[in-house]
Design a protein around this motif. Sequence first.
Motif, short mmCIF file in Angstrom:
data_model
loop_
_atom_site.label_atom_id
_atom_site.label_comp_id
_atom_site.label_asym_id
_atom_site.label_seq_id
_atom_site.Cartn_x
_atom_site.Cartn_y
_atom_site.Cartn_z
N PRO A 111 -0.50 56.14 29.60
CA PRO A 111 -0.94 55.62 28.28
C PRO A 111 -2.09 54.50 28.22
O PRO A 111 -2.69 54.09 27.28
N ALA A 121 2.60 57.66 20.45
CA ALA A 121 3.05 58.55 21.15
C ALA A 121 4.58 59.13 20.81
O ALA A 121 5.33 58.62 19.98
N THR A 135 4.23 53.20 26.77
CA THR A 135 3.60 53.20 25.68
C THR A 135 3.49 51.82 24.99
O THR A 135 2.52 51.44 24.43
N SER A 142 6.04 53.96 19.88
CA SER A 142 6.74 55.37 20.03
C SER A 142 7.29 55.77 18.49
O SER A 142 7.95 55.07 17.91
#
Length: 388
Positions: A111, A121, A135, A142
């Motif tokens: 990431p 993500a 992330t 997320s």
Amino acid sequence: MSLQFATRLKQLPPYLFQEIDRLKAELKAKGVDVINLGVGDPDLPTPKPIIERLKQAAEDPANHQYPSYSGMDRFKHSVARWYGKRFGVDLDPATEVLTLIGSKEGIAHLPLAFIDPGDLALVPSPAYPVYHAATLFAGGESHYLPLYRENGFLPNLDAVSGDTARRTKLLFINYPNNPTGAVAERDFFEKVVSFAREHGVIVCHDAAYTEMAFDGYRPMSFLEVPGAKDVGIEFHSLSKTYSMTGWRLGFAVGNARVLAGLGQVKSNVDSGAFNAIQIAGIEALEGDQGCVAEMQRVYQERRDVLVAGLRRVGLDVEPPKATFYVWCPTPKGYTSAEFTARLLKEAGIVTTPGSGFGEAGEGYIRMALTVTKERIEEAVARIEKLSL
């Protein structure tokens, strides 16, 4: 001196497996005979030919210098040959294979190469905690895709809104799946490729468990699907396949541009995997694969003992086709944390609450098949005495 942790650390939940280790240590200190079905760390030894090859390589002073950032050419060629033989996938070792210090390291760094603050993500729930943590560290967010039993523990990509898709940079998937033990077939991977192509999303497939499969089942690679290499990469590891968790050796394969981005991050934060371990990894990938078949046999035997025992006490458990995890529904009236706590306190059995893998993991616990068959039989006997 007053020290404050960075905000990103404050946003993280306690690392699940670290807490399990703490509780296990507490019980052992009290003299409890603990059966640890919590963390998926293979108890089977690394095959001897791999160890012997490491010894030889470690004696060579040339291997004591800094390794190549992207990995030894010999190791990357070995990975490409293994992928061709195992999955029928052609890889260019120079641009489509990247050596990792374990697949977790690569997943955690990816990431940083592609997520900017405010980007999304797509992360499955339940899932390996690293997807979300990585992330978060990159400044992203997320968006969770729940995995439900009625859907075969596959994410519903059709439920992703257009606005969410437009903000999404990465999609994490993991099959065979940790923690559910679910598997994915070609039609699912075809949907993933189509989704990624339509929305410009990079697919990150964590395939660490493809070689831990049972009953003759052979999990496929995401990269076997036409167009997959155009939209993503696949992470693999020698940890589970060859009982090399402590060795820290893995690799990422697939889209050259994505791997270049990951490689650029890695070149700034690590100095590559020890050459002697990569040479041992060549032995693992190119040596006699009978050791893998034997490990599969052992884990399958353990799976059958545990599943049969859990079913005897009334738990609706499905035998996994792959991974060395059993995803067990909790008895009626228990949360995953409550059931985990009862097994721990009253039976001395360490398991992992499904809620620790994400909100959609509530109602399950994960049991790892990483103790002997005899210890699993003992665990079953203890559970039977609880009168669930």
